[in-house]
Scaffold this active site. Structure first.
Site, PDB file in Angstrom:
ATOM      1  N   ALA A   1       0.869  -1.180   0.000  1.00 20.74           N
ATOM      2  CA  ALA A   1       0.000   0.000   0.000  1.00 20.74           C
ATOM      3  C   ALA A   1       0.902   1.225   0.000  1.00 20.74           C
ATOM      4  O   ALA A   1       1.831   1.309   0.801  1.00 20.74           O
ATOM      5  CB  ALA A   1      -0.901   0.016   1.223  1.00 20.74           C
ATOM      6  N   GLU A   2       0.617   2.183  -0.895  1.00 18.97           N
ATOM      7  CA  GLU A   2       1.555   3.289  -1.079  1.00 18.97           C
ATOM      8  C   GLU A   2       1.615   4.215   0.119  1.00 18.97           C
ATOM      9  O   GLU A   2       2.532   5.028   0.233  1.00 18.97           O
ATOM     10  CB  GLU A   2       1.270   4.055  -2.370  1.00 18.97           C
ATOM     11  N   ASN A   3       0.670   4.100   1.052  1.00 16.16           N
ATOM     12  CA  ASN A   3       0.783   4.906   2.269  1.00 16.16           C
ATOM     13  C   ASN A   3       1.740   4.288   3.283  1.00 16.16           C
ATOM     14  O   ASN A   3       1.852   4.804   4.397  1.00 16.16           O
ATOM     15  CB  ASN A   3      -0.588   5.187   2.886  1.00 16.16           C
TER      16      ASN A   3
END
Lengths: 225, 220, 225, 220
Positions: free
Chosen positions: A52-54
């Site tokens: 997840a890019e977060n």
């Protein structure tokens, strides 16, 4: 062609999951918002690791109500769970993974794709949106870009265009386009129809697709189970 | 795609290194470098290597063995005064050396791992190390353009791995290892211990297993 | 002027330590190899935090023989100790600290400095050296650069030059030059003599210094205790 | 030099923010943002701010309050679709917006903290977001030149601090906080707990106290 949006989306998610279900290699996968997130439910392969890019590698299934952790979300702000061996890192490391070519595949929704492999998925210039997210980094950085898209819009117009009208997210970046009725690969500079759904004919696809494409000599029936 | 993490002997792992490869090696001043892997590489005799590392150990110790064995074609790194054989070999024209300020060297490795082809830095502007390099002014200062430093293979040292390949390090033995893990296509890590997945705190994992191909257990 | 090298170095280290001894702010300090490392022994101020460019903040005193930890070294490969609240990080973060201007001061040895504030400390081109270390990053990145240098070489020649003959590490980077006999600050584009040792006269300093400099109107006697 | 770490109330801490400041705020999608500090900033009414953050919360929630209060002059960030009031204010010409791909935004912040004035990235090449930006080819690909994004003040959220100001985070609440700590001149961190120096594992500290000025305790 009549298919409820719900069934169409489920079918697309299931078909995309087949791309990953049998890998015996580790596969690092980033999933966009919407249909892509549903893909995780059908993969069932411990070799697939969702990023997840977060800032997380090893995203687990969506949290059930008794598992919800406010500080544990995916990039679509859904509460998720952790898998064994997951890790957390800051946003610059996360996009280092993406930009650096360490993410094997990304699955993204789109408003439109076209026969040049261009993807338009970040904005409809209607004055109501102002956001890009990680899409531009993902389409340029991930090794394989899979577009999850319903074949036609609500008015029955093809979303697989000759040329995207909406602002482009990335040029020539689509590797695979999966709709509820067809699978197209981008090969040798153009689209190739690889699979069609059991209930449609090649002529049906021709009618519902604006983009030019070749039909693969080995075109197959899409597995929609 | 990377294979599922493989646990190998050093000798087996080293077979992935072809002559003429760009080999990154973690460590700083003989700390945090993969001792067994470097010994195996020296024993293999594989040659024409470009070694990307902070230093080259000491004469006949650690990476110094590779120079003694004539396995090195070129060096990209920062500080070879701990091994005077490097200057000697360079002066004789036996090896090429790309000497970089330590921060530029570190940032170039990180850039390679993070998909940044080039960046600007103040370090070395106007000096001999910036000769022939492009410069550019931002604000009121002149910066030098530096490039990403990628590797084909990385030989690294970590304290502990889990079965998936996640890594944690020990004190100043961390140094260049985490960024080299990102910057090389194939990453071999010598570890002291391998624990079950889930035993490393997800908040404390320094190198996610996305960057690791092979583990070797030190002393095996 | 006769002073043993050992006494000279100790005096320089002690005088530099005075720059940091009374700070009531936190001061992040990077110390080069040689005299600079000795500075830490005389600081005695819990607000001073030593950063080592090989990836540590909060470096403690050199390890005694029963404290030695092979994996805990400073950038000069000396075995050191940890302080409470110390942390470890990779080399790119370490030089992010340095390049990003987060290190308040660096103390470096040098072969030569000159009246333009240029520092030559990375190489003597005699064919025997090939290394630069973190010096170029440090002189350009640290907020304050203090040069620890013996006033003259072994032949009695000034190391504080009109113009450095050796390859330069950084141009106009020296903020303070501390020798066993004098303290010079680089102010308004030139050197200013701020302090002289108790046993020397202004004329002595003039004789032993090649560089041009102004004498501060408030030139003081150097505290050599 | 930074003062010895100060523990303050939110109201006291916010006084360091002048009108027209560039204020970085950690968080992603209402997670990992400093709720009390943002509330105090909204209550202060300080205006003409440039807010550097991934998103702007939701309408009237979190950073959204600053827009409702007309405290914002400009935004630098990535994703405002969670707060439609941003597009509305932009269309009316009330605020300026510098919209960046999320990875470029993150890298620009890191670059500011690490002393890199500019770098190249593939993201956005050829798109509307690259309009007017310089491009350059490395190898066979075209990249866009992007710049460091510094801040005057950062308002951050961490799980725990020690007395010195070292920080650790919680799960996906880490996001932009560690890089913003490096990129702003003055760094204020809202934490859940402050422990004694030495209680955080030196291997697991994510943000060394070198990057922290002020701590506020959440809920005080």
């Amino acid at each position: 062609m009549e298919m409820s949006e719900e069934i169409a989306k489920e079918r697309i998610a299931k078909r995309i999951a087949q791309e990953f279900r049998l890998t015996t290699n580790r596969l690092f996968l980033n999933l966009g918002v919407g249909i892509p997130t549903m893909v995780a439910d059908y993969v069932n392969n411990a070799n697939v690791f969702v990023q997840a890019e977060n800032g997380m590698l090893g995203v687990g299934p969506l949290a059930k109500s008794d598992e919800e952790d406010w500080q544990l979300i995916n990039a679509g702000r859904q509460m998720v769970t952790m898998t064994k061996g997951c890790s957390f890192f800051d946003s610059s490391v996360s996009f280092g993974m993406i930009r650096g070519g360490h993410v094997d595949a990304t699955v993204l929704g789109a408003f439109e794709v076209d026969e040049a492999g261009n993807i338009a998925n970040w904005i409809i210039p209607n004055g109501k949106q102002l956001g890009v997210g990680g899409a531009m980094d993902l389409v340029s950085g991930a090794n394989r870009v899979i577009v999850a898209i319903q074949h036609q819009d609500k008015k029955g117009k093809s979303k697989i265009k000759k040329s995207c009208a909406l602002p482009i997210t990335g040029f020539h970046e689509a590797d695979l386009i999966i709709t509820e009725y067809a699978v197209f690969a981008y090969e040798d500079g153009g689209l190739v129809l690889k699979e069609i759904a059991p209930e449609v004919t090649l002529e049906d696809i021709r009618m519902m697709t604006e983009a030019a494409y070749k039909v693969s000599a080995t075109v197959k029936t899409m597995n929609v189970a | 795609m990377k294979k599922v993490i493989q646990i190998m002997s050093c000798e087996e792992a080293i077979k992935s290194i072809a002559p003429h490869s760009r080999v990154m090696v973690g460590g700083f001043g003989l700390r945090g470098y993969p001792e067994d892997l470097v010994d195996a590489l020296a024993a293999s005799g594989i040659g024409d290597l470009t070694i990307i590392s902070n230093d080259l150990g000491s004469p006949g110790i650690g990476l110094g063995k590779l120079l003694t064995n004539n396995q090195i074609k070129g060096l990209e790194g920062n500080y070879y005064n701990w091994n005077p054989e490097v200057a000697a070999a360079y002066n004789e024209g036996k090896i090429k050396v790309n000497l970089l300020p330590q921060g530029t060297f570190a940032e170039g490795i990180r850039a390679a791992g993070a998909g940044i082809p080039a960046f600007y830095t103040l370090a070395s502007v106007g000096t001999e190390l910036a000769k022939g390099k492009e410069t550019r002014t931002f604000g009121d200062k002149e910066y030098v353009l530096e490039y990403a430093l990628p590797g084909d293979v990385a030989l690294l040292k970590a304290e502990k791995a889990d079965e998936l390949g996640n890594l944690v390090y020990c004190k100043s033995a961390r140094n260049f290892n985490p960024i080299m893990a990102m910057a090389a296509k194939y990453v071999i890590v010598e570890v002291g211990e391998i624990v079950a997945a889930g035993e490393l705190d997800p908040e404390c994992i320094v190198t996610p297993h996305m960057f690791v191909d092979v583990l070797v257990l030190k002393g095996r």
